[in-house]
Design an enzyme around this catalytic site. Structure first.
Site, PDB file in Angstrom:
ATOM      1  N   LYS A 197      -4.112  -1.895  10.125  1.00 51.89           N
ATOM      2  CA  LYS A 197      -4.535  -1.954   8.726  1.00 51.89           C
ATOM      3  C   LYS A 197      -4.508  -3.362   8.147  1.00 51.89           C
ATOM      4  CE  LYS A 197      -3.256   2.735   7.479  1.00 51.89           C
ATOM      5  NZ  LYS A 197      -4.286   3.123   6.495  1.00 51.89           N
ATOM      6  N   GLN A 232      -3.619   2.258  14.949  1.00 51.27           N
ATOM      7  CA  GLN A 232      -2.552   2.751  14.069  1.00 51.27           C
ATOM      8  C   GLN A 232      -1.695   3.819  14.745  1.00 51.27           C
ATOM      9  OE1 GLN A 232      -4.080   4.647  10.520  1.00 51.27           O
ATOM     10  NE2 GLN A 232      -2.045   5.245   9.777  1.00 51.27           N
ATOM     11  N   HIS A 252      -3.601  13.928   1.006  1.00 51.84           N
ATOM     12  CA  HIS A 252      -3.813  13.002   2.122  1.00 51.84           C
ATOM     13  C   HIS A 252      -2.598  12.995   3.053  1.00 51.84           C
ATOM     14  CE1 HIS A 252      -4.913   9.394   4.365  1.00 51.84           C
ATOM     15  NE2 HIS A 252      -3.737   8.858   4.045  1.00 51.84           N
ATOM     16  N   ASP A 286       0.856  -1.190   0.000  1.00 55.57           N
ATOM     17  CA  ASP A 286       0.000   0.000   0.000  1.00 55.57           C
ATOM     18  C   ASP A 286       0.891   1.239   0.000  1.00 55.57           C
ATOM     19  OD1 ASP A 286      -2.314   1.526   0.148  1.00 55.57           O
ATOM     20  OD2 ASP A 286      -2.390   1.457   2.325  1.00 55.57           O
ATOM     21  N   GLU A 326      -9.603  12.389   7.659  1.00 60.38           N
ATOM     22  CA  GLU A 326      -9.488  13.731   7.076  1.00 60.38           C
ATOM     23  C   GLU A 326     -10.831  14.456   7.028  1.00 60.38           C
ATOM     24  OE1 GLU A 326      -6.811  13.949   3.372  1.00 60.38           O
ATOM     25  OE2 GLU A 326      -7.338  11.853   3.610  1.00 60.38           O
ATOM     26  N   ARG A 339      -7.819   3.741  13.361  1.00 56.28           N
ATOM     27  CA  ARG A 339      -6.924   4.880  13.601  1.00 56.28           C
ATOM     28  C   ARG A 339      -6.328   4.884  14.996  1.00 56.28           C
ATOM     29  NH1 ARG A 339      -5.667   6.020   8.554  1.00 56.28           N
ATOM     30  NH2 ARG A 339      -7.476   6.619   7.317  1.00 56.28           N
ATOM     31  N   GLU A 385      -9.177   3.877  -2.254  1.00 50.32           N
ATOM     32  CA  GLU A 385      -7.920   3.690  -2.977  1.00 50.32           C
ATOM     33  C   GLU A 385      -8.177   2.993  -4.319  1.00 50.32           C
ATOM     34  OE1 GLU A 385      -4.527   2.348  -0.879  1.00 50.32           O
ATOM     35  OE2 GLU A 385      -5.254   2.983   1.088  1.00 50.32           O
ATOM     36  N   THR A 439      -8.857  -5.822   4.001  1.00 47.05           N
ATOM     37  CA  THR A 439      -8.725  -4.875   2.887  1.00 47.05           C
ATOM     38  C   THR A 439      -9.680  -5.356   1.808  1.00 47.05           C
ATOM     39  OG1 THR A 439      -6.386  -4.594   3.439  1.00 47.05           O
ATOM     40  CG2 THR A 439      -7.090  -3.835   1.267  1.00 47.05           C
ATOM     41  N   GLU A 476     -10.532   3.832   3.685  1.00 48.72           N
ATOM     42  CA  GLU A 476      -9.640   4.612   2.828  1.00 48.72           C
ATOM     43  C   GLU A 476      -9.978   4.279   1.380  1.00 48.72           C
ATOM     44  OE1 GLU A 476      -5.644   5.580   5.422  1.00 48.72           O
ATOM     45  OE2 GLU A 476      -5.561   3.853   4.084  1.00 48.72           O
ATOM     46  N   ASP A 528      -9.007   0.306   2.048  1.00 50.58           N
ATOM     47  CA  ASP A 528      -8.019  -0.077   3.069  1.00 50.58           C
ATOM     48  C   ASP A 528      -8.591   0.299   4.446  1.00 50.58           C
ATOM     49  OD1 ASP A 528      -5.707  -0.676   4.486  1.00 50.58           O
ATOM     50  OD2 ASP A 528      -4.701   1.183   3.927  1.00 50.58           O
TER      51      ASP A 528
HETATM   52  O1  LIG Z   1       1.727   7.673   9.492  1.00 53.74           O
HETATM   53  C1  LIG Z   1       1.221   8.180   8.507  1.00 53.74           C
HETATM   54  O2  LIG Z   1       1.601   9.235   8.031  1.00 53.74           O
HETATM   55  C2  LIG Z   1       0.070   7.519   7.840  1.00 53.74           C
HETATM   56  C3  LIG Z   1       0.138   6.281   7.311  1.00 53.74           C
HETATM   57  C4  LIG Z   1      -1.009   5.694   6.644  1.00 53.74           C
HETATM   58  O3  LIG Z   1      -2.167   6.077   6.846  1.00 53.74           O
HETATM   59  C5  LIG Z   1      -0.719   4.568   5.736  1.00 53.74           C
HETATM   60  C6  LIG Z   1      -1.611   4.426   4.569  1.00 53.74           C
HETATM   61  O4  LIG Z   1      -2.464   3.522   4.524  1.00 53.74           O
HETATM   62  C7  LIG Z   1      -1.352   5.363   3.444  1.00 53.74           C
HETATM   63  C8  LIG Z   1      -2.431   5.735   2.493  1.00 53.74           C
HETATM   64  O5  LIG Z   1      -3.440   5.044   2.357  1.00 53.74           O
HETATM   65  O6  LIG Z   1      -2.259   6.758   1.806  1.00 53.74           O
HETATM   66 CA   LIG Z   2      -4.005   3.007   2.820  1.00 60.43          CA
HETATM   67 MG   LIG Z   3      -5.591  -2.917   4.848  1.00 58.64          MG
END
Ligand SMILES: O=C(O)/C=C/C(=O)CC(=O)CC(=O)O
Ligand SMILES: [Ca+2]
Ligand SMILES: [Mg+2]
Length: 433
Positions: free
Chosen positions: A273, A260, A128, A121, A380, A257, A221, A277, A219, A253
């Site tokens: 993540k 993450q 973004h 990914d 976002e 959060r 994509e 998916t 997400e 995706d």
């Molecule tokens: O830590 C970060 O800046 C963010 C990472 C992500 O969100 C990874 C991701 O899945 C990237 C994306 O989908 O553009």
């Molecule tokens: Ca992603």
């Molecule tokens: Mg995923």
């Protein structure tokens, strides 16, 4: 009204003769017999049966249970098969043979059309990346210093790539507890804080809790599917893109959060993540998207030669994506705004000598445009949970159990026509007790 033949499509059907995406289906009568299908209007041609009935040289490839053998065969074969399928669907001489092999889409079960090899990914939208950077790392620059020099990515989990429609179980994991609400006017105990602040009340030693994610997100994509493999120690240049990439489709995706933002330092996304998916059931061949090719945004910095596309053919795609939550449109991300192209991502992924396998999937990263209504994820759209989005059934910061997320897209085709991309959808079910 007389029944129209499934071979006679209304003018301008987005799944008409210029599109011809591939998928894998079963019928209720033979639920274990997976077959390759080609979507045409609201019907699906049993491509394996058509190849057998016409003594096609591609009967073995089209008689497979996944697209992998066809994808591995390489571009000249992809083009020959596409021309043959077009002939079956549009040449009146084939009508008596082909018409009985058309199944109404609504009667079929659709399956993951490819056997996924590796899954990567990327992070290719400047909008973004800058928005996430501002939220996750408010004290640093929005973009990391490497961002405009290379397409940043991470290796994901191929085994949890799921076909569109598969329910998404809310993941559990560890994360920092939501910060206490600042004002008594927002009393919800689970009200999430902005991701920039979860560690703020725990400056000395933050202590995580374990439970179902409270900040589940989507997400939007676009995924690119590798057909022809490449050998070890043989980087694929930008010009090799069309020889190796079979097609593209939408991808969601799903992202937790809270998991993450606690786990990602210093190695990047991991369990937040890797639980699910979602991939669309229909792969659109790149040849169908030739009219949608477009130049990527102007490059702000000169690129190293293996990524330099200043004199290359345009590798961007003009795909207009729409994101709906419970049927209500929340965003319209434009894929043409992506800074890094899939050709650059492929070149970057192989420049160290890494090989490609048939079935490798690499996703673009979240597609976000410059405008707020073009942001491709709730992180976002709600600015980290600060500004809820309003749906007819209530407002959301992050996804609730029962919510359904659907991505759709179309691309400009020849003569003003539209090329439809297959949707990717999924609904959230409660965490496993
Ligand atoms: O830590 C970060 O800046 C963010 C990472 C992500 O969100 C990874 C991701 O899945 C990237 C994306 O989908 O553009
Ligand atoms: Ca992603
Ligand atoms: Mg995923």
């Amino acid at each position: 009204m007389p029944q129209r033949s499934p071979l006679d499509l209304p003018e301008g059907d987005p799944f008409g003769p210029h599109n011809l995406p591939y998928g894998v289906f079963t019928t209720p009568h033979a639920p274990h017999l997976r077959r390759i299908g080609v979507r045409y209007g609201s019907h699906v041609l049993d491509a394996g049966a058509a190849a057998a009935a016409t003594a096609s040289p591609h009967a073995e490839l089209l008689g497979a249970a996944t697209l992998n053998p066809l994808m591995a065969a390489g571009r000249p074969v992809w083009q020959a098969v596409r021309a043959e399928v077009l002939d079956w669907l549009t040449n009146p001489a084939h009508r008596p043979t082909i018409e009985p092999l058309m199944h109404p889409l609504t009667t079929l079960a659709l399956h993951l059309p490819i056997e996924v090899a590796d899954y990567v990914d990327f992070y290719a939208s400047e909008h973004h990346a800058a928005n996430v950077g501002r939220m996750f790392r408010p004290d640093g620059d929005a973009l990391t210093p490497n961002w405009k020099h290379l397409p940043i990515g991470y290796h994901g989990r191929a085994g949890t790539v799921l076909v569109s429609g598969t329910p998404i179980v809310r993941p559990q994991g560890q994360y920092l507890p939501p910060a206490p609400a600042v004002s008594s006017s927002s009393p919800t105990p689970s009200a999430p804080s902005a991701p920039s602040t979860p560690s703020a009340p725990h400056t000395s030693s933050p202590t995580p809790v374990f439970g179902p994610s409270l900040r589940l997100d989507f997400e939007a994509e676009v995924a690119f599917v590798v057909g022809a493999p490449s050998p070890l120690n043989t980087p694929v240049p930008l010009s090799g893109f069309h020889d190796h990439v079979f097609g593209l489709c939408l991808l969601n995706d799903w992202s937790a959060r809270d998991i993450q933002s606690w786990e990602y330092r210093p190695l990047g996304p991991f369990l937040g993540k890797s639980f699910a998916t979602s991939l669309a059931a229909w792969i659109t061949p790149l040849d169908a998207l030739a009219p949608a090719r477009t130049a990527p945004p102007a490059r702000d910095l000169p690129l190293l030669p293996y990524l330099d596309d200043s004199t290359a053919e345009p590798f961007g795609f003009d795909l207009r994506i729409e994101v709906a939550v419970n049927g209500h449109t929340v965003s319209r991300p434009p894929f043409s705004a992506m800074y890094w192209t899939a050709a650059q991502q492929l070149a970057h992924m192989t420049v160290n000598g890494a090989s490609l396998r048939t079935g490798d999937v690499f996703a673009s990263g979240t597609v976000s445009g410059p405008r707020p209504a073009e942001r491709g994820c709730l992180l976002e759209l709600t600015w980290g949970g600060r500004d809820p989005v309003h749906l007819p059934d209530g407002s959301r910061t992050f996804l609730e159990d029962g919510d359904e997320v659907t991505l759709t897209a179309w691309a400009p085709g020849a003569h003003g026509a539209r090329i439809g991309l297959g949707e990717v959808t999924g609904h959230v079910v409660p965490a496993t007790p």
